[in-house]
Design an enzyme around this catalytic site. Structure first.
Site, PDB file in Angstrom:
ATOM      1  N   ASN A 150       0.804  -1.230   0.000  1.00 23.97           N
ATOM      2  CA  ASN A 150       0.000   0.000   0.000  1.00 23.97           C
ATOM      3  C   ASN A 150       0.835   1.278   0.000  1.00 23.97           C
ATOM      4  O   ASN A 150       0.481   2.256  -0.649  1.00 23.97           O
ATOM      5  CB  ASN A 150      -1.010  -0.011   1.155  1.00 23.97           C
ATOM      6  CG  ASN A 150      -0.352  -0.007   2.505  1.00 23.97           C
ATOM      7  OD1 ASN A 150       0.681  -0.642   2.706  1.00 23.97           O
ATOM      8  ND2 ASN A 150      -0.936   0.711   3.430  1.00 23.97           N
ATOM      9  N   GLU A 248       3.623  -5.378  12.266  1.00 30.67           N
ATOM     10  CA  GLU A 248       2.686  -4.258  12.074  1.00 30.67           C
ATOM     11  C   GLU A 248       1.583  -4.764  11.163  1.00 30.67           C
ATOM     12  O   GLU A 248       1.812  -4.974   9.966  1.00 30.67           O
ATOM     13  CB  GLU A 248       3.400  -3.078  11.415  1.00 30.67           C
ATOM     14  CG  GLU A 248       4.572  -2.531  12.198  1.00 30.67           C
ATOM     15  CD  GLU A 248       4.152  -1.881  13.506  1.00 30.67           C
ATOM     16  OE1 GLU A 248       2.981  -1.494  13.631  1.00 30.67           O
ATOM     17  OE2 GLU A 248       5.002  -1.782  14.408  1.00 30.67           O
ATOM     18  N   CYS A 282      -3.338   1.504   6.312  1.00 30.37           N
ATOM     19  CA  CYS A 282      -3.747   0.751   7.509  1.00 30.37           C
ATOM     20  C   CYS A 282      -4.332   1.682   8.563  1.00 30.37           C
ATOM     21  O   CYS A 282      -5.034   1.234   9.453  1.00 30.37           O
ATOM     22  CB  CYS A 282      -2.549   0.002   8.068  1.00 30.37           C
ATOM     23  SG  CYS A 282      -1.142   1.094   8.349  1.00 30.37           S
ATOM     24  N   GLU A 460       7.482   0.479  15.927  1.00 32.02           N
ATOM     25  CA  GLU A 460       8.502   1.053  15.063  1.00 32.02           C
ATOM     26  C   GLU A 460       8.649   2.524  15.437  1.00 32.02           C
ATOM     27  O   GLU A 460       7.961   3.033  16.304  1.00 32.02           O
ATOM     28  CB  GLU A 460       8.083   0.897  13.596  1.00 32.02           C
ATOM     29  CG  GLU A 460       7.942  -0.558  13.183  1.00 32.02           C
ATOM     30  CD  GLU A 460       7.699  -0.741  11.691  1.00 32.02           C
ATOM     31  OE1 GLU A 460       6.722  -0.175  11.172  1.00 32.02           O
ATOM     32  OE2 GLU A 460       8.487  -1.456  11.047  1.00 32.02           O
TER      33      GLU A 460
END
Ligand code: NAD
Length: 479
Positions: A150, A248, A282, A460
């Site tokens: 994405n 993630e 997301c 992260e």
């Protein structure tokens, strides 16, 4: 045809078994190149190259590592137009978005971690019984980085930059759906003087190439961004080998709108948080909850704004909504629109595939707003990851908190209110790794980034990423 190759030990290679996958242009549905479908042997070569680069790279001074990362950043910026064009063609996203967000952010990732590593300190503890403890933060060795389609270069570099800044060598795999800018990155790394083997990029399918990375017994850490089911599979494979894992994963984020918010700002941002990148972020707020007193007004204003969005070819500057990333993904999103109808959802706007003149086989879909009868329906519980949002009213804080938290995911949440007490209460109680109040996707790269529940484990960003990509070793000296 634009064919791409694996980047191993600073050189470009065809896959050993000569297996290839077609690469599609989502804006017209045509194959425009081929990418390697790499096997275990290719991954092994990449691993060996990383392994032999590690002793030298891990001993390279922080200043020199920093200098190279910043040079990569500068070269990405100098090649902004070329990279943005490639990203837009490979992914279907509007070129304006690739130019304003994807590529600048990829450059920022290298600059940020090039600087961050020079500021990364470890702890020391002086003990009363004449001893001092200090903690070493040592690079892990060879690490694996696997990313989704994405935000292709943006997320790929979000992993690679901290990994190499911390002194690791990397075997990385971009999504097979959007491999192009990762391929171009290899050339930039050579130009910037990144030593051979520090970064190796293998292309191919998740089930074969990706699987070979996660199964490799000497790749000691995996940083993964992608779907929740893939993340669960990776955890199953990697955990018995005691690999470090950063996962993630997916999201189904609530966007909670109270009547006391700054309405115009909320409305404009909500259009963006719903449909930016065709809703394929997301962090998109795909479940919109609106306080009942402004529900009808919001519904009318929001639908009017969404209807005005232009679906078009990604290369046109006026395009707001480009193509979805692939035909299977388009079909999946359309299927959810059917599910919504079957569940008595009301399609307030959109819902149909779009034919763009001259690009009839492209994967275009109208931005779609669905009014749902309750929060339990599938379109409100499952990640769609496309230009589809649901809306429904709520009556009080407790009710909306309960609905917001009643999904298996917990990535981000957006809250629109000017009430301080409510902000504090809701931010504390929302089950999410990131809460945005009166904004969306405002990013400061120093902050922890990640999700809870089925949205993943680990964080992260900033020093969190540098901690992930290093092992802490405590040294205790008595004097
Ligand atoms: P995906 O899980 O299908 O693929 C992601 C990557 O994993 C790809 O490179 C793929 O080839 C690889 N992969 C697949 N199977 C593998 C296996 N067995 N072993 C190793 N690697 C494997 O996800 P996708 O469809 O590319 O991306 C969409 C998903 O990513 C959505 O769920 C979205 O929410 C999520 N996402 C999360 C974040 C975040 O920061 N939390 C960011 C972007 C996207």
């Amino acid at each position: 045809m634009e064919n791409i190759k694996n980047y191993i030990n600073g050189n470009f290679h065809n896959p050993i078994q000569n297996h290839w996958i077609d690469n599609y242009n989502p804006s017209n549905g045509e194959v425009y190149g081929q990418i390697p479908n790499s096997s275990k042997e290719d991954v092994e070569q990449a691993y060996k190259s990383a392994k032999s680069a590690f002793p030298s790279w891990s001993q390279t001074s922080i200043e020199e590592r920093s200098r190279i990362l910043i040079k990569i950043s500068e070269l990405l910026e100098a090649n902004l137009d070329r990279f943005a064009k490639a990203e837009s063609k490979d992914n279907g996203k509007p070129i304006s978005l690739a130019k304003a967000v994807d590529i600048p952010r990829a450059a920022s990732n290298f600059r940020f971690f090039g600087n961050a590593i020079t500021q990364f300190a470890s702890e020391s503890h002086e003990s009363i019984n004449q001893a001092i403890n200090y903690t070493l933060r040592q690079p892990i060795g060879v690490v694996g980085c696997i990313s989704p389609w994405n935000l292709p270069l943006y997320l790929f570099t979000w992993k690679i930059a901290p990994a190499i800044a911390a002194g690791n060598c990397v075997v990385a795999k971009p999504s097979e759906v959007t491999p192009m800018t990762a391929y171009l990155l290899g050339k930039i790394c050579n130009e910037a003087g990144l030593p051979k083997g520090v970064l190796n990029i293998v292309h191919g399918l998740g089930g074969s190439t990706g699987q070979a990375i996660i199964e490799h017994e000497n790749i000691k850490a995996i940083s993964f961004t992608g779907g929740t089911a893939t993340g669960a599979h990776i955890a199953k494979v990697a955990a018995p080998m005691f690999k470090k894992l950063s996962l993630e994963l997916g999201g189904k984020n609530p966007n909670i709108i109270f009547a006391d918010c700054d309405y115009d700002d909320m409305l404009n941002t909500t259009v963006r948080s719903s449909f930016a990148n065709q809703g394929q972020i997301c962090l998109c707020g795909s479940r919109i909850f609106v306080e009942a007193s402004i529900y009808e007004k919001f519904k009318k204003d929001f639908v009017n704004k969404v209807k005005a969005l232009k679906v078009g070819h990604p290369s046109e500057v006026s395009t707001n909504i480009g193509a979805l990333v692939s035909k299977p993904h388009l079909e999946k999103v359309k299927e959810y629109i059917n599910i919504a109808k079957a569940e008595n959802g009301i399609i307030l706007c959109g819902g149909n595939q779009v034919t763009v003149a001259g690009f009839e086989n492209g994967y275009y879909l109208e931005p779609t707003v669905i009014e749902v009868p309750n929060d339990d329906c599938r379109v409100n519980q499952e990640e769609i990851f496309g230009p589809v949002v649901t809306i429904m009213p709520f009556h009080n804080e407790d009710e909306v908190l309960q609905m917001a938290n009643k999904v298996k995911y917990g990535l981000s949440a957006t809250l629109w209110t000017n009430n301080l007490k409510r902000t504090m209460k809701m931010s504390n109680q929302l089950q999410a790794g990131i809460v945005w109040v009166n904004t969306w996707m405002m990013r400061d790269l120093r902050t922890p980034f990640g999700g809870v529940k089925a949205s993943g484990i680990g964080r992260e960003g900033g020093f969190e990423a540098l901690r992930f990509f290093t092992e802490a070793k405590n040294v205790c000296i008595k004097y």
